[in-house]
Write a protein that holds these residues in place. Structure first.
Motif, short mmCIF file in Angstrom:
data_model
loop_
_atom_site.label_atom_id
_atom_site.label_comp_id
_atom_site.label_asym_id
_atom_site.label_seq_id
_atom_site.Cartn_x
_atom_site.Cartn_y
_atom_site.Cartn_z
N ILE A 135 1.03 -0.89 0.10
CA ILE A 135 0.04 0.29 -0.39
C ILE A 135 1.21 1.65 -0.15
N ASP A 136 0.83 1.83 -0.82
CA ASP A 136 1.06 3.21 -1.01
C ASP A 136 1.42 4.14 -0.01
N SER A 137 2.01 4.57 1.18
CA SER A 137 2.24 5.24 2.47
C SER A 137 1.07 6.02 2.17
N GLN A 138 1.36 6.86 1.01
CA GLN A 138 1.12 8.71 0.25
C GLN A 138 -0.59 7.90 0.85
N ARG A 139 -1.50 7.18 0.90
CA ARG A 139 -2.66 6.77 1.23
C ARG A 139 -2.63 6.90 2.62
N LEU A 140 -1.56 6.72 3.77
CA LEU A 140 -1.75 6.25 4.93
C LEU A 140 -1.29 7.29 5.41
N GLU A 141 -1.85 8.56 6.50
CA GLU A 141 -1.41 9.09 7.33
C GLU A 141 -1.83 8.43 8.97
N THR A 142 -1.29 8.89 10.13
CA THR A 142 -1.28 8.20 11.59
C THR A 142 -1.09 9.59 12.24
N THR A 143 -2.06 8.87 13.14
CA THR A 143 -2.32 10.32 14.48
C THR A 143 -2.38 9.48 15.80
N SER A 144 -2.15 10.12 16.13
CA SER A 144 -2.63 9.30 18.59
C SER A 144 -3.24 10.09 19.03
N PHE A 145 -4.18 8.95 19.67
CA PHE A 145 -5.22 9.59 21.21
C PHE A 145 -4.61 9.66 22.09
N GLY A 146 -3.78 9.10 22.28
CA GLY A 146 -3.09 8.43 23.29
C GLY A 146 -4.25 8.63 24.53
N ARG A 147 -4.61 8.75 25.82
CA ARG A 147 -6.03 8.23 26.68
C ARG A 147 -7.04 8.98 26.13
N GLU A 148 -6.98 9.56 25.09
CA GLU A 148 -8.15 10.15 25.22
C GLU A 148 -9.45 9.69 24.38
N ARG A 149 -9.27 8.88 23.52
CA ARG A 149 -10.54 8.43 22.89
C ARG A 149 -11.19 7.04 23.68
N PRO A 150 -11.79 6.27 24.63
CA PRO A 150 -11.31 5.15 25.30
C PRO A 150 -11.93 4.45 24.89
N VAL A 151 -12.13 3.75 24.02
CA VAL A 151 -13.61 2.71 24.11
C VAL A 151 -14.39 2.26 25.50
N ASN A 152 -13.43 1.91 26.68
CA ASN A 152 -14.04 1.56 27.85
C ASN A 152 -13.42 2.42 29.28
N LEU A 153 -14.30 3.25 30.24
CA LEU A 153 -14.01 4.09 30.21
C LEU A 153 -13.59 3.66 32.15
N ASN A 154 -13.56 4.25 32.92
CA ASN A 154 -12.81 3.75 34.15
C ASN A 154 -12.61 2.11 34.62
N CYS A 155 -11.51 1.48 33.10
CA CYS A 155 -11.21 0.21 33.80
C CYS A 155 -10.98 0.05 35.09
N GLY A 156 -10.52 0.04 35.79
CA GLY A 156 -9.94 0.44 37.49
C GLY A 156 -8.94 -0.69 37.06
#
Length: 175
Positions: A135-156
């Motif tokens: 896959i041509d790398s020009q078609r791919l972008e990367t980003t990081s959301f770190g812990r800011e967009r969890p699927v599950n909150l407050n996992c303990g």
């Protein structure tokens, strides 16, 4: 001579009346073809509407670009992830108009800076694998959301809860 003039004067109007009064020949009848039979509309089941095509593409995107999960504090691709990436690469080869963003995520443990860097490493690992699959790398972008967009909150302390937050997701940015 007078009689010739008189004859002309009398015969000229008679001749005009004669020619004017003659019936003109009727035009030849033109045969017109019968009208075509009315066409009956039948739906073409081989054609998709634009809405159908969009829905089909959305279904195929969801099916082929599956979320990839990572172990704690890791950005290594598992054998399961590599298998999903092969499927994703084949799909992206077929759909060359699609550009995607690879969104790296981390769980809530660790500092914001650490998790942002870890999410970025995960997204880059996926991008590198996709480019190795052609896959041509020009078609791919990367980003990081770190812990800011969890699927599950407050996992303990629940590890299975945390594991759902350590992921790379695909976002289609151009179709």
């Amino acid at each position: 001579m007078r009689s010739v003039k008189m004859l002309l004067v009398i015969s000229l109007p008679v001749l005009c009346l004669f020619f004017a009064g003659c019936k003109k020949a009727a035009p030849m009848p033109v045969e017109t073809p019968p009208p075509p039979p009315p066409q009956v509309w039948e739906p073409d089941t081989n054609k998709f509407s634009e809405v159908d095509l969009e829905a089909e593409l959305a279904r195929r995107i969801k099916e082929n670009l599956q979320t990839l999960y990572f172990d704690l504090d890791k950005y290594d691709l598992t054998s399961e992830s590599l298998q999903k990436l092969r499927i994703a690469a084949e799909f992206l080869k077929e759909q060359s108009q699609i550009r995607i963003r690879l969104d790296g995520h981390a769980d809530e443990r660790g500092t914001t800076e650490y998790n942002m860097a870890l999410g970025e490493k995960r997204a880059i690992a996926v991008r590198n694998a996709l480019t190795r699959y052609g896959i041509d790398s020009q078609r791919l972008e990367t980003t990081s959301f770190g812990r800011e967009r969890p699927v599950n909150l407050n996992c303990g302390g629940n590890e299975s809860c945390h594991s759902m937050n350590r992921r790379v997701e695909y976002t289609v940015i151009k179709k």
